[in-house]
Design an enzyme around this catalytic site. Sequence first.
Site, short mmCIF file in Angstrom:
data_model
loop_
_atom_site.label_atom_id
_atom_site.label_comp_id
_atom_site.label_asym_id
_atom_site.label_seq_id
_atom_site.Cartn_x
_atom_site.Cartn_y
_atom_site.Cartn_z
N TRP A 102 -2.51 -1.56 -12.76
CA TRP A 102 -2.13 -2.17 -11.48
C TRP A 102 -0.97 -3.13 -11.65
O TRP A 102 -0.08 -3.20 -10.79
CB TRP A 102 -3.33 -2.82 -10.79
CG TRP A 102 -4.28 -1.77 -10.29
CD1 TRP A 102 -5.54 -1.51 -10.76
CD2 TRP A 102 -4.02 -0.78 -9.27
NE1 TRP A 102 -6.08 -0.44 -10.08
CE2 TRP A 102 -5.18 0.02 -9.17
CE3 TRP A 102 -2.93 -0.51 -8.45
CZ2 TRP A 102 -5.27 1.08 -8.26
CZ3 TRP A 102 -3.02 0.55 -7.54
CH2 TRP A 102 -4.18 1.33 -7.46
N ASP A 168 -2.88 -10.64 -7.57
CA ASP A 168 -3.50 -9.46 -6.95
C ASP A 168 -4.99 -9.50 -7.29
O ASP A 168 -5.40 -9.06 -8.36
CB ASP A 168 -2.85 -8.18 -7.52
CG ASP A 168 -3.56 -6.92 -7.04
OD1 ASP A 168 -4.52 -7.01 -6.25
OD2 ASP A 168 -3.14 -5.82 -7.47
N LYS A 192 -12.82 -3.10 -2.19
CA LYS A 192 -13.63 -3.32 -3.39
C LYS A 192 -14.73 -4.34 -3.12
O LYS A 192 -15.90 -4.02 -3.21
CB LYS A 192 -12.76 -3.78 -4.56
CG LYS A 192 -12.08 -2.62 -5.28
CD LYS A 192 -10.64 -2.46 -4.96
CE LYS A 192 -10.07 -1.20 -5.57
NZ LYS A 192 -8.62 -1.29 -5.74
C1 LIG Z 1 -7.42 -0.87 -5.85
C2 LIG Z 1 -6.35 -1.80 -6.33
C3 LIG Z 1 -5.05 -1.77 -5.82
C4 LIG Z 1 -4.61 -0.77 -4.78
O1 LIG Z 1 -5.17 -1.10 -3.58
P1 LIG Z 1 -4.80 -0.30 -2.23
O2 LIG Z 1 -5.51 -1.15 -1.23
O3 LIG Z 1 -5.34 1.07 -2.38
O4 LIG Z 1 -3.33 -0.33 -2.08
C5 LIG Z 1 -4.14 -2.69 -6.30
N1 LIG Z 1 -4.47 -3.59 -7.23
C6 LIG Z 1 -5.71 -3.64 -7.76
C7 LIG Z 1 -6.04 -4.66 -8.80
C8 LIG Z 1 -6.68 -2.75 -7.33
O5 LIG Z 1 -7.92 -2.80 -7.85
#
Ligand SMILES: *Cc1c(COP(=O)(O)O)cnc(C)c1O
Length: 357
Positions: A102, A168, A192
């Site tokens: 990521w 993030d 999540k």
């Molecule tokens: C799942 C995830 C993403 C992507 O998320 P989307 O909402 O599908 O764009 C980005 N960063 C992390 C750490 C993630 O777990």
Amino acid sequence: MARVYNFSAGPAMMPTAVMERAQAEMLDWHGTGMSIMEVSHRGKDYTAVAKKAEADLRQLMAIPDNYKVLFLQGGASLQFAMIPLNLANEGDTVDYFNTGVWSEKAIKEASRFCQVNVVASHSSAIPEMSEWKLSPDAQYVHYTPNETIGGLEFQQIPDVGDKVLVADMSSTILSRPIDVSRFGVIYAGAQKNIGPAGLTIVIIRDDLLGKARVGTPTMLNYQSAADNDSMYNTPATYPWYMAGLVFEWLLDKGGLSAMAIINERKAQKLYAAIDQSNGFYANPVKPSDRSWMNVPFTLKDAALDATFLAETAAAGLTSLKGHKIVGGMRASIYNAMPEAGVDALVAFMHDFAQRHG
Ligand SMILES: *Cc1c(COP(=O)(O)O)cnc(C)c1O
């Protein structure tokens, strides 16, 4: 139909109590004869739902008053572009930690808009502070507190001095208390640990608003959302409502310090099962940097993977297949995964190792 223990990384399991409440309110929200998904986002019913969700999130995370909370769309992936568009100009330098898949995606997107300096790269551990190469003139420092695929998690907020820190938090938000005042921007896709897919939460210190580069589309400018209570256009009303139900559920359970105790214990049980399997199961991450939320592991003999997946699914333990980049298995154990689900997985893993070891 019994609900299974669903270890999906995202969209992930939702708390059963939240689903039952949503079900009970589905056709007739509070005597209106309508679903909350069928009403105007500008009406008083929906506005109250939206405001309550924000207030509850503020309470849960102890968000200081000088931060705005935005309810956006586009996922964490759109934030990979919005961050550089809003916080840096073309040619500016920005610092990024690279701790996995990521981080790499965030770096790739930011590189379209700025000069990216990689502060440090991972192997199977969070880089030591002595290895960091922060640039003196970076507009911000970005990191991924929890790498959802690699299962690597910063257990401390990196100390970047007076630089603007951007995180993030897609797969770790709400898993434990954090000091929001250490951050310039926190963002997270909802699917999540917050609610259903379709909602993205951004928590931004208010002095960072109004700095978007010339040419930034209105919808990608944090200022537009901040000035309009996240309703510049129609927001993701139903996911926002569902997130609000999750926030109420978390407050009921004692908030994030209560969740942290459970989450740490769930993770320890699973890592113990891996580490005490005499090598039948393995996790490559340095023990002090292991994720509380996403636990990847491999089987000694990959030829057993298919059997493991079939038998777990038959036992009501689903979605354990690892990400294709790392293979093996991954158990995602966000807030909604009951401790009994982890206990059931641990018991299954012991039994499976006995039978195939
Ligand atoms: C799942 C995830 C993403 C992507 O998320 P989307 O909402 O599908 O764009 C980005 N960063 C992390 C750490 C993630 O777990």
